[in-house]
Design an enzyme around this catalytic site. Structure first.
Site, PDB file in Angstrom:
ATOM      1  N   GLU A 100     -13.435   8.754 125.631  1.00 58.45           N
ATOM      2  CA  GLU A 100     -14.460   7.760 125.388  1.00 58.45           C
ATOM      3  C   GLU A 100     -13.967   6.789 124.330  1.00 58.45           C
ATOM      4  O   GLU A 100     -13.162   7.150 123.467  1.00 58.45           O
ATOM      5  CB  GLU A 100     -15.777   8.409 124.963  1.00 58.45           C
ATOM      6  CG  GLU A 100     -15.676   9.352 123.785  1.00 58.45           C
ATOM      7  CD  GLU A 100     -16.960  10.094 123.491  1.00 58.45           C
ATOM      8  OE1 GLU A 100     -17.782  10.237 124.408  1.00 58.45           O
ATOM      9  OE2 GLU A 100     -17.139  10.514 122.337  1.00 58.45           O
ATOM     10  N   GLU A 101     -14.448   5.558 124.386  1.00 58.99           N
ATOM     11  CA  GLU A 101     -13.917   4.482 123.564  1.00 58.99           C
ATOM     12  C   GLU A 101     -14.043   4.718 122.066  1.00 58.99           C
ATOM     13  O   GLU A 101     -13.352   4.083 121.271  1.00 58.99           O
ATOM     14  CB  GLU A 101     -14.592   3.166 123.931  1.00 58.99           C
ATOM     15  CG  GLU A 101     -16.116   3.159 123.847  1.00 58.99           C
ATOM     16  CD  GLU A 101     -16.671   3.034 122.451  1.00 58.99           C
ATOM     17  OE1 GLU A 101     -16.037   2.360 121.621  1.00 58.99           O
ATOM     18  OE2 GLU A 101     -17.742   3.623 122.188  1.00 58.99           O
ATOM     19  N   SER A 141     -21.060  14.528 112.482  1.00 61.55           N
ATOM     20  CA  SER A 141     -19.820  13.844 112.856  1.00 61.55           C
ATOM     21  C   SER A 141     -19.345  12.969 111.702  1.00 61.55           C
ATOM     22  O   SER A 141     -19.245  13.431 110.574  1.00 61.55           O
ATOM     23  CB  SER A 141     -20.035  13.057 114.146  1.00 61.55           C
ATOM     24  OG  SER A 141     -18.818  12.535 114.644  1.00 61.55           O
TER      25      SER A 141
END
Length: 553
Positions: free
Chosen positions: A393-394, A148
């Site tokens: 998601e945050e 990621s």
């Protein structure tokens, strides 16, 4: 959380990763299965590590890939395996190792064709779902090779089962345990051929990931409206796997879209340093995004994606880089008023640490919100059956349904969420920041933040298993505690930590899976000063609960 004085500044040459040494360590260094930090460990997004730390080396990938083959056999997964990699330096050697094992085991593997070497995470999910549509047997699955947005010396390896999303804990635990057995056995039981032999096999087939995904984009984003509006957009791929996707999107759909940086460099020397002084391709970080923020006056809307393009960052002319929760709130409001073909009962789904503004938007729209533990795997089933319209998601990860209400991807899609910012701007005449301001004028403007606190391995383990009875406080920041949650309200699954809720705010504490810290998230409808008080007391509450925890079992 102390900010490094170099945060937001270009990386000095002295701190750039030595790529030849990193790749050499991948092949030459062997992990010790007796050392916990050198074993295979699947977190929320697969196995991650660095060859410098002997946590991401050739032995790991050979063992994990063989374990995946064994899992496929056990589950009767007989279709093709879609595989993709990002632009991190360790992704290419891991890709080679994986193909050597997959080829030796006779797995049909769909590799990228000549159009691009790199494949974003959402493209793999899209490919799996597209292939499996209407099938009940010989289903496809996939592997995504990416850490990621993590620093350049990192590697990552993730398995996506036939549902197209991240594998759930039962699956990853099975693969992890089997891979560690293979490591302990010095790879006895791992089948392998040479890379050239694997590439020559009839079971190794090229797949046009690029055009298949790009051709399908109008089913999820209203590109006609974007084109007709003439909205001027900018994108920075941050040197990631989508670098060849954006030019085709712009050309094929005749969009006014400028690629601000098309460089691919495994040192990622073009990044500005993150809060801790590290290179991190995080599109939600103001420090890492300084370059694109500096260009905001050039565009009506600009955006970036992380290295595997499953996360997004949106930069508006009116306010700069939007905090992830702000954009997710604006996106939810927009989608549920501009997708008439979606299921009328489709809900907004979010993790327990994502803003309460999404709950407020859902209530205003007459919809329900669905709250889960952290991890995108919790959203997969709802996306497949259309009961979850928008999931987020945050940490700036999200996906959405196609315009007709059917599933698009079951993994995070930074490309679609970035283009959605263009659609919002084009259709409404307002950028997402302006839309968010309109929402907060009606529903309030909460303050939200995340900070990190130190915790050793035993304390992190204890925090993950914390019970409500261990929280002895009855108040938080001057208010009565209304709820102490260790399970998510939406699906009743353990959140791996604790969430404490009052009438005006909340905090949640979770252990990090990779660092000696725990994370505290908090939000207050009463503003920044009240938020500071929540944080102060949150550290005291969690600290008291962890007091005396010194050793593992």
């Amino acid at each position: 959380m102390t900010t490094n004085p170099m945060a937001g500044k270009p990386a000095p040459a002295s701190m750039l990763v030595n790529v030849p040494r990193l790749v050499s360590a991948y092949y030459s260094d062997s992990p010790d299965p007796a050392v916990p930090d050198q074993k295979v460990a699947f977190g929320t997004s697969g196995h991650r590590g660095s060859s410098f730390l002997r946590s991401f080396n050739e032995a790991h990938i050979l063992a994990i890939t063989q374990a995946i083959v064994m899992y496929r056999t056990q589950q009767g997964i007989g279709g093709p395996l879609f595989i993709g990699k990002d632009t991190h330096a360790l992704s290419e050697p891991a890709y080679i190792s994986a193909l050597e094992v997959l080829g030796a085991n006779g797995v049909t593997v769909m590799i990228p064709d000549e159009h691009t070497d790199y494949t974003p995470t959402p493209v793999i999910s899209h490919a799996i779902l597209t292939y499996n549509k209407g099938r009940t047997s010989s289903l496809a699955d996939g592997i995504v090779i990416t850490p990621s947005h993590n620093p350049p010396d990192s590697g990552g390896f993730k398995y996506n089962p036939p549902n197209g999303g991240p594998a759930d804990t039962a699956v990853t635990s099975w693969i992890e345990n089997k891979a560690n057995e293979l490591l302990a056995a010095k790879l006895a039981g791992v089948r392998r051929i040479s890379f050239s032999q694997a590439c020559a096999l009839a079971t190794t087939r090229k797949h046009d990931y690029l055009h298949t995904y790009v051709d399908d984009l109008p089913t999820v984003i209203d590109l006609d409206t974007i084109r007709a509006s003439g909205v001027h957009m900018g994108v920075d791929p941050l040197g990631g796997a989508g670098v060849h996707y954006w030019p085709l999107i712009a050309e094929q759909y005749k969009l006014d879209l400028t690629i601000t940086n098309d460089a691919v460099d495994p040192t990622f020397r073009f990044m500005t340093l993150d809060w801790d002084g590290k290179i991190r391709m995080d599109p939600s970080s103001p420090n890492a995004m300084q370059r694109l923020i500096g260009l905001k006056e050039r565009f009506d809307i600009a955006f970036a994606c992380d290295t595997d393009h499953d996360r997004h960052g949106v930069v508006t002319r009116s306010s700069g880089l939007m905090p992830p929760n702000h954009y997710l709130t604006a996106a939810a409001q927009y989608l549920f008023t501009n997708r008439p073909r979606w299921n009328k009962k489709a809900t907004i789904a979010k993790t327990v640490v994502t803003s309460m503004m999404l709950d407020k938007v859902a209530e205003q729209l007459g919809r329900k919100s669905y709250e889960t533990p952290v991890g995108f795997k919790w959203f997969v089933d709802g996306l497949v059956d259309g009961s979850l319209g928008f999931v987020c998601e945050e940490s700036a990860g999200a996906s959405l349904l196609r315009q007709d209400g059917s599933v698009w991807t079951t993994d995070k899609d930074g490309i679609a969420l970035a283009l959605l910012a263009g659609e919002i701007t084009a259709r409404s005449g307002k950028d997402p920041s302006q839309l968010y301001q309109e929402i907060t004028a009606k529903l309030g403007d909460p303050a939200y933040e995340r900070v990190d606190a130190p915790a050793d391995a035993a304390q992190r383990k204890a925090l993950a298993k914390l019970s409500g009875e261990q929280i002895t406080s009855s108040t938080l920041a001057g208010e009565k505690i209304d709820a102490i949650l260790t399970k998510a309200p939406g699906n009743g699954a353990a959140i791996g930590g604790v969430k404490v809720v009052t009438a005006s705010g909340w905090f949640a504490a979770r252990p990090s899976g990779t660092e000696s810290i725990y994370k505290i998230y908090a939000e207050s409808v009463r503003g920044p000063e009240h938020l500071k008080q929540i944080f102060k007391e949150a550290e005291q509450i969690v600290g008291a609960a962890l007091a005396g925890v010194k050793n593992p079992d």
